[in-house]
Design a protein around this motif. Structure first.
Motif: not given
Length: 610
Positions: A384-411
């Motif tokens: 859990e974030p230490r404070r409320d945030t609108t910039c959530q980068l991770w989501r969890y399935d149990g103890t497994t984390a996955a990014p919430t954002l798409p892969v950045p551009s190749a450039a």
């Protein structure tokens, strides 16, 4: 001066063949052009000089075949130098060779018989020779790396010949000593400088002698010579700084600072004294305020008399001041063990507490066969974030984390691959370097944090990928956050997108990204005094929070955050004391285990003094 022509590059042999063909056809202009190109690639090849002699004979020694100008080709400059020497104007030719050496010190421009012949030194005015030697010294490190000394040695032969021809010329002896010192001929440097001072006592002579003694390890004699130099000219404050530096090198900091205070009493803004004073005061008490004050001085005095390395020297190898701190925790320890065993996973990793998502994902990608068991999730929940945030980068399935954002551009991925490095001279330099990320979109910068690209196929990338991939991931995250500092810089800091996003990242899920975002904020405080109070407040709050959490469960990023706090301008005394407590007195640089220490030495080598 330039090293390139408009034509495609050819080998020296090909250029030489074309030069001879053009010469046979009477096309002296093209012959000269190809000869100059061959000279750049093989400046001492006898066949090149034979062809130059033929061109000179055919043209009557026409110097205009090798013109000088604002953007003169270095090969033409060197060819013209040789023609001048052949025409009896060796002093003018030598001036051009010295200019070529200044342009490309690694090329053996002077390794030709006419430069090392005793007759040249006999004909030259000794004062002119001294000035030439001083020009060479200006482009040669002190001391020069062994591998770089060869192209400069012909000038040392010139110095030997000149001293033999003019054995009592003080300026020549001193300049010759300075060159000999740079090329590792320390005993010769002491001998020549001593003779120069005996021939004509002077401030400059004593300085040269002091430097020679210092290189020879004769500190007492070096200090005596430098103090005599002060006697010759009490207003030359640079010598005060030299004395202070010499004293500091032997651990006599109080005496060193006495000399600096004397210099500053003469002129509080004298650059050498200011730089040395801040470095020595930081060396004495470790208070980063001295380095911040030095960075402010550098910013406010862009026209200093010469470049100083005190800030970079003070920051080198120190956590966050000059480098990323290596990650801590059971997961990266397991990663390093597996890589040291040639990728064999070894035993399973049993975690009593969940570790940062970047650590979990990095190790899983680098060692797919590693068996990781998480036995529990301690409170406060690290998912859990230490404070409320609108910039959530991770989501969890149990103890497994996955990014919430798409892969950045190749450039974006390629841009950060070109910039990311685990070391930098000092925080303002890191800020300046990150301007190359200024045009990236916010979504790309955030995407890089959770989707770091593979390490580049460079020497650095291969070392990181093969020995500790966690360092590369941390590099990407650090530089992406530095890139955020350059996002929409027209917005006022307090209400800016860059501040809001970085602060939300600092208070997000406990992760390596927390460290990277906090470093970006600390860097902002280094380069912009107006934001220091705000940043110091954020750092103090985050440090207090991590200390509270660390009392009830492990926090792998705690020590790193404490080092970041100690690098923060204007941090209040209570937070500073807490940071020292969390670091446990560790330097963050010298206590790493042997294998990791050797890796770090390789990675940070480009930022050490030559």
């Amino acid at each position: 001066m330039t090293e390139e022509r408009d034509e495609p590059a050819l080998t020296a042999a090909e250029e030489l063949a074309l030069a001879r063909l053009a010469l046979d056809e009477g096309d002296l202009t093209h012959a000269a052009g190809h000869l100059a190109a061959a000279l750049v690639q093989a400046p001492t090849l006898p066949e090149v000089h034979e062809t130059l002699t033929r061109i000179a004979a055919a043209s009557g020694g026409d110097l205009d075949l090798f013109p000088l100008g604002q953007h003169a080709f270095v090969g033409a400059v060197v060819a013209r130098a040789h023609l001048l020497a052949a025409a009896g104007r060796a002093a003018e030719g030598l001036d051009l060779l010295v200019a070529a050496t200044g342009h490309a010190p690694g090329m053996d421009w002077a390794g030709v018989p006419w430069v090392t012949a005793p007759q040249l030194a006999e004909r030259l005015d000794p004062e002119r020779t001294a000035r030439i030697l001083m020009q060479i010294c200006a482009v040669v490190p002190d001391p020069a790396p062994r591998a770089a000394r060869g192209p400069v040695r012909p000038y040392l032969t010139l110095a030997r010949n000149a001293v033999a021809a003019h054995p009592r010329h003080a300026l020549l002896l001193g300049a010759a000593s300075a060159l000999a010192r740079r090329l590792g001929e320390v005993t010769l440097a002491v001998t020549w400088a001593s003779r120069g001072v005996r021939a004509e006592p002077s401030k400059l002579g004593e300085v040269w002698l002091g430097y020679a003694y210092r290189s020879a390890g004769r500190t007492r004699d070096a200090l005596a010579a430098l103090e005599r130099a002060v006697g010759h000219d009490p207003d030359d404050l640079a010598v005060y700084a030299d004395i202070a530096g010499t004293l500091a090198d032997t651990g006599r900091l109080d005496q060193a600072l006495d000399w600096i205070d004397r210099a500053l009493a003469h002129d509080p803004d004298f650059d050498c004294a200011v730089h040395t004073a801040h470095r020595l005061r930081f060396l004495r008490d470790g208070d980063v305020a001295h380095l911040v004050a030095l960075a402010d001085f550098v910013r406010d005095h862009p026209d200093d008399s010469h470049e100083h390395g005190d800030l970079a020297e003070s920051c080198r190898s120190r956590p966050w001041l000059g480098q990323v701190t290596p990650a801590a925790g059971a997961m990266v320890d397991a990663l390093r063990r597996a890589l040291a065993a040639d990728g064999a996973p070894g035993t399973a990793v049993r975690l009593e507490a969940l570790e940062p998502p970047s650590a979990m994902r990095t190790v899983a990608a680098a060692v797919p066969g590693l068996d990781v068991e998480v036995t529990g999730v301690a409170d406060p929940d690290p998912r859990e974030p230490r404070r409320d945030t609108t910039c959530q980068l991770w989501r969890y399935d149990g103890t497994t984390a996955a990014p919430t954002l798409p892969v950045p551009s190749a450039a974006a991925a390629e841009r950060v691959r070109q910039l990311a490095h685990p070391a930098w001279p000092h925080p303002p330099a890191a800020y300046d370097a990150a301007v190359g990320l200024a045009t990236l979109e916010l979504t790309d910068l955030l995407g890089l944090l959770v989707h770091p690209p593979e390490a580049p196929p460079t020497a650095l990338g291969r070392v990181l990928a093969g020995q500790d991939p966690s360092l590369w991931v941390r590099c990407v995250q650090v530089w992406a956050c530095l890139g955020l500092l350059h996002h929409r810089t027209d917005e006022p800091w307090q209400t800016s997108t860059r501040r809001r996003v970085l602060v939300e990242l600092v208070w997000g899920v406990e992760d390596w990204i927390t460290e990277a975002a906090l470093f970006a904020l600390v860097t902002a405080a280094w380069v912009a005094p107006a934001v220091r109070s705000d940043v110091a407040g954020v750092v103090a709050e985050r440090l207090s929070d991590v200390a509270t959490v660390a009392r009830v469960r492990p926090v792998p990023i705690a020590a790193s955050l404490a080092h970041l706090a100690l690098a923060t301008p204007g941090l209040d005394p209570a937070a500073t004391a807490l940071a020292h407590q969390l670091t446990g007195g560790a330097s963050g640089g010298s206590s790493r285990p042997g294998a990791l220490r050797r890796l770090w030495d390789r990675l940070t080598a480009p930022f050490r003094r030559p």
